[in-house]
Design a protein around this motif. Structure first.
Motif: not given
Length: 408
Positions: A251-267
């Motif tokens: 129930l929470i995995i999608d929100k975690i991935e969405q919230d944290y994905a905003q900080f990701a950056i490709e090499k």
């Protein structure tokens, strides 16, 4: 270990209770569970009527194998009864103890109250709930299996961990729960019997916990890397494992991935330094949204230096380059016309309003120092003022550099 159990007024027949590959013949499931799990003490919640019906017989059956005591409880029909039951549980469970539940003969809402009270003790007094069990009497086969209902009590842990994530952004508890599922699975020996195994939960849990730590300790450089790692790990396989072994997390995995994905950056994007500016800015917004004013103020002060260093085409991680930016900001500060003129051709060219830059840097410095020195100075600010100041920071920083289009 303490067994907390219940007994009613019904007639209990002799049967062979089974647990995994073990069998134990007795009329009382309490006796069987105590035997299987090698408890040292049994505490039975019982009414006067139930004690009269089974008290002596059960005591004789136990025959000094375990320390047995009866705790008289109300029937649970009134609100006052519920709080009395709560008190009984609190008084019966010592601090730092390990307990298991047998809810086979519990009645009405009493087992729910007892479990919730014990879950409260789990947090308040470090009580470890090791298991919850139910014996299903089968008269026809004369073989009665005992079922493990322990995963149900874990729902309370999932609830707490999810609430923590929603309110603070911290996923360390969720990460630990995922890791525990995989560790417990292999420790229990289930890996030898089950075809499907949880092989990715522990690493996924570790990944979200690392992101959470980077956020908590204001480590934006590592955060970008750890968020990208999580992004690579996300996908169909981890969702399949979650669906089988960690249903509440579904129930929470999608929100975690969405919230944290905003900080990701490709090499490949690391050379785009303006993207790094935006990622660090997003973290400031995150702190403000989660009510983490301290982190927002501390990072904003560094973000201003980072942004100007990048706009100046210098190494924003180099100590000397950062010091040079700070020296220029300090020189501008104080409304000294000569100093402003001196640095007008350097960092000031990146802003439309030098006075606005001066004010922002000065306020960040004062508020940062007030936090970092824990009020150990003459200049004092109330927590309310600091909170209100932090709330305005995203807009203040965006207004300072309109060319970066940070709000969009």
């Amino acid at each position: 270990m303490i067994l907390l159990s219940f007994i009613g007024t019904g007639k209990y027949e002799l049967t062979s209770y089974t647990w995994q590959d073990q069998k134990y013949e007795t009329e009382y499931v309490i006796d069987a569970i105590a035997h299987f799990f090698k408890v040292k003490e049994i505490k039975v919640f019982t009414t006067k009527e139930a004690t009269k019906a089974h008290g002596e017989q059960l005591k004789n059956k136990i025959n000094d194998k375990f320390e047995l005591s009866y705790i008289e409880i109300p029937s649970g029909t009134k609100e006052e009864d519920l709080w009395e039951l709560f008190d009984k549980v609190v008084e019966s469970v010592p601090e730092n103890s390990e307990i298991i539940f047998d809810i086979t003969h519990a009645f009405r809402s009493i087992p729910v109250i007892v479990l919730l009270a014990s879950a409260f003790l789990q947090k308040a007094r470090n009580v470890n709930i090791k298991g919850v069990y139910y014996g299903q009497y089968n008269k026809e086969k004369n073989e009665s299996p005992i079922f493990d209902l322990t995963p149900a009590i874990k729902l309370l842990d999932w609830l707490t961990a999810t609430d923590t994530f929603i309110n603070t952004g911290s996923s360390q508890k969720l990460g630990q729960l995922l890791a525990d599922i995989q560790i417990d699975f292999f420790k229990s020996g289930k890996a030898k019997k089950e075809e499907i195994k949880p092989n990715k939960l522990r690493n996924f849990g570790s990944a979200i916990a690392t992101i959470s730590e980077n956020i908590e300790f204001i480590r934006p450089v590592e955060l970008l890397e750890s968020a990208q790692k999580l992004k690579r790990m996300s996908g169909k396989e981890i969702r399949e494992e979650v669906g089988i072994f960690a249903k509440p997390f579904e129930l929470i995995i999608d929100k975690i991935e969405q919230d944290y994905a905003q900080f990701a950056i490709e090499k490949s994007a690391e050379s785009d330094y303006q993207l790094i500016i935006k990622k660090h800015y997003l973290l400031i917004k995150w702190y403000v949204e989660k009510g983490l004013g301290t982190q927002a103020i501390l990072l904003s002060r560094e973000w201003l230096v980072t942004t100007l260093a990048i706009l100046e085409n210098t190494n924003y991680l180099d100590k000397d380059d950062r010091k040079n930016i700070e020296n220029q900001l300090n020189a501008i500060s104080g409304n000294n016309p000569e100093r402003i003129k001196l640095y007008e051709q350097e960092i000031s060219k990146h802003v439309n309003d030098i006075k606005q830059l001066d004010d922002t840097w000065s306020q960040l410095g004062r508020n940062r120092n007030n936090i970092a020195h824990c009020q150990m100075n003459a200049e004092q600010f109330s927590s309310k003022i600091l909170h209100q100041y932090a709330q305005k920071l995203p807009q203040t920083l965006a207004d300072l550099f309109p060319q970066l289009d940070l709000i969009s």
